[in-house]
Design a protein around this motif. Structure first.
Motif, PDB file in Angstrom:
ATOM      1  N   PRO A 120      14.890  30.604 -14.628  1.00  0.00           N
ATOM      2  CA  PRO A 120      15.557  31.781 -15.202  1.00  0.00           C
ATOM      3  C   PRO A 120      15.244  32.039 -16.672  1.00  0.00           C
ATOM      4  CG  PRO A 120      17.110  30.481 -13.903  1.00  0.00           C
ATOM      5  CD  PRO A 120      15.865  29.651 -14.059  1.00  0.00           C
ATOM      6  N   ARG A 130      13.825  38.963  -8.759  1.00  0.00           N
ATOM      7  CA  ARG A 130      14.811  38.033  -8.209  1.00  0.00           C
ATOM      8  C   ARG A 130      14.174  36.661  -7.995  1.00  0.00           C
ATOM      9  NH1 ARG A 130      19.354  40.079  -9.860  1.00  0.00           N
ATOM     10  NH2 ARG A 130      19.482  42.317  -9.421  1.00  0.00           N
ATOM     11  N   CYS A 145      21.765  25.045  -8.383  1.00  0.00           N
ATOM     12  CA  CYS A 145      22.880  25.939  -8.707  1.00  0.00           C
ATOM     13  C   CYS A 145      23.601  25.462  -9.972  1.00  0.00           C
ATOM     14  CB  CYS A 145      23.865  26.004  -7.537  1.00  0.00           C
ATOM     15  SG  CYS A 145      23.299  26.994  -6.131  1.00  0.00           S
ATOM     16  N   TRP A 148      21.198  25.824 -13.167  1.00  0.00           N
ATOM     17  CA  TRP A 148      21.006  27.214 -13.574  1.00  0.00           C
ATOM     18  C   TRP A 148      22.290  27.802 -14.161  1.00  0.00           C
ATOM     19  CZ3 TRP A 148      17.458  30.494  -9.864  1.00  0.00           C
ATOM     20  CH2 TRP A 148      16.185  29.908  -9.817  1.00  0.00           C
ATOM     21  N   LEU A 149      23.423  27.468 -13.578  1.00  0.00           N
ATOM     22  CA  LEU A 149      24.688  27.979 -14.103  1.00  0.00           C
ATOM     23  C   LEU A 149      24.961  27.437 -15.502  1.00  0.00           C
ATOM     24  CD1 LEU A 149      26.943  27.869 -10.929  1.00  0.00           C
ATOM     25  CD2 LEU A 149      26.549  29.885 -12.368  1.00  0.00           C
ATOM     26  N   PHE A 152      21.753  28.708 -17.893  1.00  0.00           N
ATOM     27  CA  PHE A 152      21.386  30.128 -17.961  1.00  0.00           C
ATOM     28  C   PHE A 152      22.478  31.077 -17.451  1.00  0.00           C
ATOM     29  CE2 PHE A 152      17.608  27.518 -16.856  1.00  0.00           C
ATOM     30  CZ  PHE A 152      16.926  27.616 -18.056  1.00  0.00           C
ATOM     31  N   ASP A 153      23.579  30.529 -16.970  1.00  0.00           N
ATOM     32  CA  ASP A 153      24.634  31.343 -16.353  1.00  0.00           C
ATOM     33  C   ASP A 153      24.042  32.235 -15.254  1.00  0.00           C
ATOM     34  OD1 ASP A 153      27.244  32.249 -15.954  1.00  0.00           O
ATOM     35  OD2 ASP A 153      27.003  33.926 -17.343  1.00  0.00           O
ATOM     36  N   TYR A 154      23.211  31.621 -14.422  1.00  0.00           N
ATOM     37  CA  TYR A 154      22.474  32.353 -13.383  1.00  0.00           C
ATOM     38  C   TYR A 154      22.537  31.546 -12.094  1.00  0.00           C
ATOM     39  CZ  TYR A 154      18.742  35.458 -11.626  1.00  0.00           C
ATOM     40  OH  TYR A 154      18.023  36.390 -10.936  1.00  0.00           O
ATOM     41  N   ASP A 157      19.117  33.771  -6.469  1.00  0.00           N
ATOM     42  CA  ASP A 157      19.350  34.985  -5.685  1.00  0.00           C
ATOM     43  C   ASP A 157      19.232  34.723  -4.188  1.00  0.00           C
ATOM     44  OD1 ASP A 157      19.664  37.075  -7.827  1.00  0.00           O
ATOM     45  OD2 ASP A 157      17.734  36.236  -8.399  1.00  0.00           O
ATOM     46  N   CYS A 204      29.688  35.803  -4.943  1.00  0.00           N
ATOM     47  CA  CYS A 204      28.351  36.324  -4.682  1.00  0.00           C
ATOM     48  C   CYS A 204      27.868  35.836  -3.320  1.00  0.00           C
ATOM     49  CB  CYS A 204      27.373  35.869  -5.770  1.00  0.00           C
ATOM     50  SG  CYS A 204      27.159  34.074  -5.818  1.00  0.00           S
TER      51      CYS A 204
END
Length: 363
Positions: A120, A130, A145, A148-149, A152-154, A157, A204
Motif C-alpha cells: 500500500p 486495487r 490484514c 496493512w492496517l 497504512f490504515d488499509y 481489497d 467492509c
C-alpha cells in the motif's frame, strides 16, 4: 443460472473469473484484453516482461518498465474491461513494477511469491488501483490484514488463495503439495474464516478468489458454494488463440499427459510444477548449464549455485524453443485437448456452470 458478478471494492467484473498472471511473456496485453472483453479480469504478468526489449542488456530496469507500460496501454486500447498486473514480491524490480502499474492506471495489482507487506505504500493520492495479495493460508491473510492496517490504515481489497495444484512456483513445501490437508477447498474456507473478523470490525467486504486447479464451470460453482467470491484460472487460458505465447508452447499444453507433469526445484528456491522437457531431464541428471546472469530478476536466485537461468529457460519456452527451456503448468493441464478462442472458453465455462446447478427439489 448464470455466473454472478465479482465485486472488488468499486470494481465489477461481469463474470467471477480472474485470468492468472503467467510470467515471462505468457500473459501480456493480447490475452489480458481478450479476457477483459469477455467480462473477466485480464492480467498482465510483470515478471521479466522486458525480455524481448532491444535495450535489455544496457538498461534492464528501463526495459522492463517500458515494456510493462506499453502492455498496459495496449490492453487499454483493446478493451474497456478490467485489466490487472501480477507482480511477484520476489522480483528484484518489484517496486518499479508496482509504481509503473499504478501510474498506468491498472485496475488491480495481484502480488504473491512472498508477502507484499509494504504494497500500500506505493499508492499515490488519487490512485484507484486495487491491491490483492496472494496467500496460501489463513495465517498469512491475518498477518497481512494486521500489517496493512497498522502501517497504512488499509485493508486488502481481496485475497487470491492459491492451492498446490497451481502451475509455476508454489508457496508450499514439497511434502505439502499432495497432502489432502492443503486442498484448495480447505484453504479457501480457512481464509474466509480468517478475514471475517476484519470485515465485521471495519464494515467492509474482502472477497476471496480461489486459485490453483480450477478448471471447469463446475469447479467455479464449487468454489463459490464454499465462500469464495470468484476464481483465478491460468492454465486453461494458455490454450487459447489470444495467449501471447508461441504456438509450440500452447501445443505442449495440448499434448501433455499425466506422466509429463513434474514438480521441479526452481533456482529461485521454490518447488514448481512444469511440463517435463529435455532441459529438466538433463538438470535432474546433474548436468549444469552455466550462464552469466544479465537479468538479476529474482532476489532469491544465486547464479553461482543455480543449475540454469530460470528467466532464460522460461523465455525460451515462451518463444517455442522448448528444448532449451520448459513450460510451467497447472495440475489439470492433461485435461486440455485443443486450442480455442477466449470467447469460446468463457462460453464453455458459463455453460458448465449452469449445467452444474443442483436440481430444484419439488415443493
Amino acid at each position: 443460472m448464470k455466473m454472478p458478478e465479482l465485486h472488488i471494492a468499486d470494481l465489477v467484473a461481469k463474470i467471477p473469473v480472474i485470468q492468472g498472471g503467467m510470467g515471462v511473456g505468457i500473459s501480456l496485453s493480447g490475452l489480458a484484453s481478450a479476457v477483459a472483453n469477455e467480462g473477466g479480469i485480464g492480467v498482465i504478468a510483470a515478471a521479466m516482461i522486458g525480455t524481448d526489449e532491444p535495450g535489455l542488456a544496457k538498461n534492464p530496469e528501463k526495459a522492463h518498465t517500458d515494456a510493462l507500460a506499453r502492455e498496459i496501454r495496449t490492453a487499454r486500447e483493446k478493451t474497456n474491461g478490467l485489466i490487472g498486473v501480477n507482480i511477484m514480491v520476489a522480483l528484484s524490480n518489484f517496486a518499479d513494477m508496482v509504481k509503473t502499474s499504478i501510474k498506468e492506471g491498472a485496475d488491480v495489482i495481484i502480488s504473491g511469491a512472498g508477502l507484499p507487506l509494504d504494497l500500500p505504500k506505493y499508492l499515490s493520492d488519487g490512485a484507484k488501483t486495487r491491491l490483492i495479495p496472494i496467500v496460501s493460508s489463513g495465517r498469512a491473510a491475518t498477518i497481512l490484514c494486521k500489517k496493512w492496517l497498522k502501517k497504512f490504515d488499509y485493508i486488502p481489497d481481496a485475497f487470491v488463495v492459491e492451492g498446490p495444484k497451481a502451475g509455476g512456483h508454489l508457496g508450499f513445501k514439497p511434502e505439502q503439495i499432495d497432502d489432502p490437508a492443503f486442498r484448495l477447498e480447505n484453504l479457501v474456507q480457512e481464509v474466509v474464516a480468517a478475514v471475517k473478523p476484519f470485515e465485521e470490525k471495519h464494515g467492509c467486504r474482502i472477497p476471496i478468489i480461489a486459485a490453483g486447479g480450477v478448471f471447469s464451470g463446475a469447479d467455479i460453482r464449487k468454489m463459490l458454494s464454499i465462500g469464495a467470491s470468484g476464481v483465478q484460472m491460468g492454465t486453461r487460458f494458455v490454450a487459447t488463440d489470444e495467449c501471447d505465447a508461441d504456438i509450440k508452447f500452447k501445443e505442449a499444453y495440448v499434448n501433455a499427459t499425466e506422466d509429463d507433469i513434474e514438480i521441479i526445484k526452481s533456482p529461485v528456491g521454490l518447488p514448481g510444477r512444469a511440463i517435463r522437457s529435455e532441459m529438466i531431464t538433463a538438470c535432474k541428471n546433474g548436468e549444469r548449464k552455466p550462464f552469466k546472469c544479465v537479468f538479476h530478476c529474482v532476489k532469491t536466485c544465486d547464479p553461482e549455485k543455480s543449475p540454469y537461468c530460470i528467466a532464460r529457460a522460461l523465455a525460451n519456452a515462451k518463444r517455442g524453443k522448448l528444448k532449451h527451456g520448459f513450460a510451467f503448468a497447472g495440475a489439470n493441464v492433461p485435461r486440455i485437448d485443443k486450442i480455442i478462442p477466449v470467447r469460446e472458453l468463457v462460453q464453455t465455462l458459463k455453460e458448465e456452470f449452469a449445467q452444474s446447478a443442483p436440481a430444484l427439489q419439488p415443493a
